[in-house]
Write an enzyme that holds these catalytic residues in place. Structure first.
Site, PDB file in Angstrom:
ATOM      1  N   ASP A   1       6.912  -3.550  10.403  1.00 37.03           N
ATOM      2  CA  ASP A   1       5.370  -3.563  10.308  1.00 37.03           C
ATOM      3  C   ASP A   1       5.286  -3.599  11.703  1.00 37.03           C
ATOM      4  O   ASP A   1       4.223  -2.959  12.115  1.00 37.03           O
ATOM      5  CB  ASP A   1       4.528  -4.466   9.454  1.00 37.03           C
ATOM      6  CG  ASP A   1       5.180  -5.917   9.507  1.00 37.03           C
ATOM      7  OD1 ASP A   1       4.544  -6.945   8.837  1.00 37.03           O
ATOM      8  OD2 ASP A   1       6.048  -6.269  10.256  1.00 37.03           O
TER       9      ASP A   1
ATOM     10  N   ARG B   1       0.888  -1.333  -0.060  1.00 39.59           N
ATOM     11  CA  ARG B   1      -0.027   0.026   0.042  1.00 39.59           C
ATOM     12  C   ARG B   1       0.956   1.268   0.071  1.00 39.59           C
ATOM     13  O   ARG B   1       1.864   1.391   0.718  1.00 39.59           O
ATOM     14  CB  ARG B   1      -0.906   0.112   1.239  1.00 39.59           C
ATOM     15  CG  ARG B   1      -2.006  -1.085   1.163  1.00 39.59           C
ATOM     16  CD  ARG B   1      -2.700  -1.023   2.246  1.00 39.59           C
ATOM     17  NE  ARG B   1      -2.306  -1.124   3.703  1.00 39.59           N
ATOM     18  CZ  ARG B   1      -2.917  -0.565   4.818  1.00 39.59           C
ATOM     19  NH1 ARG B   1      -3.976  -0.001   4.638  1.00 39.59           N
ATOM     20  NH2 ARG B   1      -2.336  -0.479   5.832  1.00 39.59           N
TER      21      ARG B   1
ATOM     22  N   SER C   1       8.480  -4.728   5.781  1.00 38.64           N
ATOM     23  CA  SER C   1       8.296  -5.896   6.714  1.00 38.64           C
ATOM     24  C   SER C   1       9.221  -7.202   6.689  1.00 38.64           C
ATOM     25  O   SER C   1       8.708  -8.301   6.270  1.00 38.64           O
ATOM     26  CB  SER C   1       6.822  -6.407   6.586  1.00 38.64           C
ATOM     27  OG  SER C   1       5.939  -5.364   6.576  1.00 38.64           O
TER      28      SER C   1
END
Ligand code: 0WK
Ligand code: BGC
Ligand code: BGC
Length: 867
Positions: free
Chosen positions: A607, A492, A553
């Site tokens: 993350d 995203r 992440s």
């Protein structure tokens, strides 16, 4: 019937419609030797049979059997007496019929109304037919029999199934006539069962196939539905019975009562001078003096009259010639009514069958059993005639049971034995997934030690990476920030506007094709920049150089807030030329390669850190971040003095634990199963991320698939049919576990999902697949809980606190979507860290917001140092 099927209890339905857990009529392949114990079908007697199923129609072995009369004091005594008597008869039978040292699998035909919750679990609702043993109603009769056999201790008999006598009769009928789908008993008592559409049985979570329902129609009219049909004799009989007000329909039909009804009528007619010149006798007036066999004899069209004299003389009566005919008339009336009432009830069942199968005409075979059928000359024919009158559109054939249902009980026992064997194999296969508290305490302790070793820079499977995030947000952050979120299910790009007391987020999801995730690093980062440019154009931000926070992440050794060396890819990523590189540089180079794009990459965060910061913005107690999604990991605020690789003794440092790699040193091997090894071997990073591969979304579906393959190879599932699709990697998605384990419609979900995978399955298969999913996700949640417990206990001890209150920011599809995962994690943490009050905060905005907040803090700090 319909009311009871839908479990509508107001008003209470007159019949019970009890599921029997027999899901299919016999397909004749059942094989083996089985013990059968029949209790209650034929009054105060029980029968033991040794039945051999050959699995073929042609070759039938005559069962060996022995009947035992149950003494009245046992019929009315304690339950223990009754079951000890039964166990004693079993031993006597086996002594008399040695069967060698075979496994003794027993089917228990128990002919009383029971709530069944499985093929071998059945609770007696109430006694009928003159039985009244104490301490049995409300108890599981299988357990009572097992206990008695245990007490007897002579034979090791495994009670694997309990069935109602109607079911045994239905299952035992000769296949020649096509499977019987109705079982009808008229013996001392009466009842029927039939194959109902499973979707109509509310008590069962089934939407496919058929299931056998025991109607227990003996209690029909207990609510007075048959008011006008009940005669004064019926009321008198009921009033005098052991269970007044109950089983009223049975008391109008069952062989235990027909004689008594005749006696009451004769006594009435005698007292009104219609019979025997108005004379009665103590015998005529005493209950039970006329039995079914007397009625049958007296009704016999040829010898009846003679029998009437004999029976009445035995009752000290001296009948006139005219009396005999009248007495026969009374017998005929009582029995005809019984047969007609039985026919009316059967007609109701047949039209129900026709209705639930939406068929214009119905062709069905009814298996019949019981002494009234065997001994009464006209009962069967009256029944047949009336049924044809009442349901002319049904083509009904009546098949007498071969041996009183013993064969049928053995069939059910064979199915139950097969299912029990399958269940044993299933439990054996899933046992390693059932982690006990002791094992979880070991995992917690091992993680704790690995944390300390990692913080001190010693060899540890936990890298405990400093993130250079030293504080959670304090609410003073302000500004517009771009954020990237790479590494989860979706990539995203976000615009995060941080204002006083509000954070506004606009985001766009982009895909990372597998070929890009496993292509070259340059392609990957160019793809990322393409997405950023696309986002800027959509948001009218082109040409603006907003500070950017990068949620990346994957395990990175950070040298600063905007420097992160990728240690190794995980979660199916494998872009070349990245490991060992500073991914912020790789991003900046990609930005550099793209003309006219200016971006100010300020921070790179994991993350877990983004999630902790995101939730920390609203809850200052949030000092841990947890991800359980495609991958799994955790971070937390550690005391700087405990972080050997970063200078300074005061303050905090957020540590990215990279707990996905926990156990890569073999410390989890005691928990690892062959299925875990198969998943690890097939992964692109074998030997790595072992803890992650037991917990996270990328792997749980695969673990389940491997277990299903194993159980299919054992013949436990899908009739042993291995299908191509189940051998396809990643075909069993982890999201299936969440769907399958959802409380509502579980078995229907299982069916729908597996049928979409091209598998045909039985309801037992569906149940086992559900249990496999539950075992795998439960272990994952418990292991995750043990990890969280290790971290919060470390924080508590770091601060020398008796009690710690802390919040954990959580994100990840598995944690969020699985119906039970989060509660299992909390329950495990409560057990393993009782001095910590832990609140799990599900992150609403993902870690992008957290990355923006970290960037905002960095910008604010940079601001203050500049002034
Ligand atoms: C949403 C977060 C993202 C994280 C993801 C993990 O914004 O940073 O990586 O959750 O969950 P997944 O998408 O792997 O299920
Ligand atoms: C019982 C039934 C049984 C029937 C025939 C009734 O009294 O409640 O369970 O099937 O008798 O034996
Ligand atoms: C990565 C972590 C990440 C986690 C959750 C793991 O595979 O190594 O860095 O936090 O997945 O996305």
């Amino acid at each position: 019937m319909e009311q009871a099927l839908m479990e509508q209890n107001n008003p209470a339905p007159a019949v019970r419609m009890l599921p029997t857990y027999v899901g299919s009529t016999p397909h004749g392949t059942e094989q083996g030797d089985f013990l059968v114990l029949e209790l209650g079908a034929t009054g105060a007697s029980l029968r033991v049979l040794w039945v051999t199923l050959t699995g073929t129609e042609e070759h039938r072995v005559e069962p060996r059997s022995q009947e035992f009369v149950i003494p009245q004091e046992v019929v009315l005594g304690s339950g223990q007496q009754l079951f000890d008597f039964a166990a004693c008869c079993l031993s006597e039978f086996l002594d008399a019929h040695p069967v060698g040292n075979q496994d003794l699998k027993l089917g228990f035909s128990f002919s009383f109304p029971c709530h069944q919750t499985g093929l071998d679990k059945s609770t007696l609702i109430s006694w009928t037919k003159g039985f009244k043993c104490s301490g049995v109603e409300g108890h599981d009769v299988v357990q009572l029999l097992r206990d008695a056999i245990q007490r007897q201790g002579t034979y090791n008999i495994d009670v694997v199934a309990v069935v109602n006598d109607t079911v045994g009769t239905m299952m035992g009928c000769e296949l020649g006539a096509g499977p019987c789908e109705v079982g009808l008993i008229v013996d001392t008592g009466t009842n029927a069962c039939y194959m109902e559409e499973a979707r109509h049985v509310a008590a069962l979570d089934e939407d496919r196939g058929r299931t056998c329902v025991s109607i227990e129609w003996g209690s029909f009219n207990d609510d007075g539905a048959l008011g006008p049909v009940m005669t004064i004799f019926d009321h008198a009989l009921d009033y005098e019975s052991l269970n007044p007000g109950a089983q009223r329909f049975e008391k109008m039909i069952g062989g235990l009562y027909l004689g008594e009804l005749v006696r009451l009528v004769l006594a009435h007619l005698a007292q009104h001078g219609v019979l025997f010149g108005g004379c009665t006798s103590p015998a005529l007036l005493s209950r039970g003096s006329i039995l079914l066999e007397h009625v049958v004899e007296m009704e016999d069209p040829f010898t009846g009259a003679a029998h009437v004299h004999a029976v009445l003389q035995d009752l000290d009566l001296s009948p006139q010639a005219s009396d005999a005919e009248l007495v026969q008339h009374v017998c005929a009336a009582v029995c005809t009514r019984a047969a007609q009432l039985c026919a009316a009830a059967l007609a109701a069942v047949l039209s129900r069958l026709q209705h639930s199968r939406e068929q214009q005409t119905l062709q069905v075979a009814v298996a019949t059993g019981g002494q009234v059928f065997e001994v009464h000359p006209r009962f069967r024919s009256i029944l047949k005639e009336m049924v044809m009158l009442l349901v002319p559109e049904c083509d009904v054939s009546f098949i007498p049971a071969v041996d009183g249902g013993g064969q049928g009980v053995a069939m059910v026992t064979a199915v139950a034995a097969r299912l029990a064997a399958h269940r044993h194999l299933l439990e054996e296969t899933l046992a390693p997934f059932q982690l006990n508290c002791q094992q979880l305490i070991v995992v917690q302790a091992q993680m704790r030690e690995a944390m300390i070793r990692g913080l001190q820079g010693e060899a540890s499977s936990l890298r405990m990476l400093p993130t250079y995030v030293r504080a959670t947000p304090d609410g003073s952050e302000r500004g517009d920030f771009l954020a990237l979120d790479l590494g989860g299910t979706n990539f995203r790009v976000l615009l995060v506007r941080v204002a006083k007391g509000s954070v506004q987020i606009t985001n766009q999801v982009y895909s990372i094709p597998e070929c890009v995730a496993q292509g070259s690093g340059q392609e990957l980062f160019d793809h990322i920049v393409d997405c950023i440019v696309d986002f800027q154009q959509r948001q009218g931000l082109s040409g603006q150089s907003l500070p950017l926070g990068f949620t990346f992440s994957f395990p990175c050794k950070q040298l600063g807030l905007d420097q992160g060396i990728l240690l190794n890819w995980t979660k199916g990523f494998n872009a070349s030329g990245c490991e060992g590189q500073d991914v912020v540089c790789l991003l900046r180079e990609a930005i550099g390669r793209r003309q006219a794009v200016e971006l100010n990459v300020v921070a790179i965060v994991n993350d877990t850190v983004g999630t902790m910061m995101s939730c920390g913005y609203d809850d200052p107690h949030c000092e841990m971040g947890l991800i359980v999604g495609t991958g799994t990991n955790a971070c937390y605020m550690e005391e700087l003095r405990n972080v050997a690789s970063v200078a300074g003794d005061s303050g905090y440092m957020c540590i990215n634990m990279e707990w996905g790699a926990f156990g890569d040193d073999g410390s989890l091997s005691m928990l690892s199963t062959c299925f875990d090894a198969s998943v690890d071997q097939a992964s692109i990073n074998p030997g790595k991320q072992r803890f992650e591969k037991m917990i996270s979304g990328m792997y749980l579906g695969e673990i389940v698939r491997h277990i299903l393959l194993h159980l299919t190879s054992l013949g436990v599932l899908f009739q042993g049919q291995q299908t191509q699709c189940l051998q396809t990697r990643d075909i069993f998605k982890t999201k299936f576990l969440s769907e399958i384990e959802s409380d509502s419609l579980a078995l229907r979900q299982v069916r729908a999902i597996l049928e979409d995978l091209g598998l045909t399955l039985t309801s037992d298969d569906a149940l086992m697949v559900l249990e496999v999913c539950q075992a795998v996700s439960r272990r994952a949640a418990q292991l995750c809980g043990a990890g969280v417990a290790a971290v919060v206990e470390k924080i508590r001890e770091n601060r020398g606190l008796e009690e710690l209150t802390v919040s954990v920011g959580v994100d990840g599809t598995l944690y969020k979507l699985h119906p039970h995962f989060s509660s299992l994690v909390s329950a495990t943490v409560r057990k393993l860290a009782p001095h910590c009050t832990v609140t799990f905060l599900q992150s609403e905005d993902g870690s992008g917001k957290g990355a923006a907040l970290v960037t905002a803090v960095a910008c604010r700090l940079a601001q203050t140092t500049r002034v």
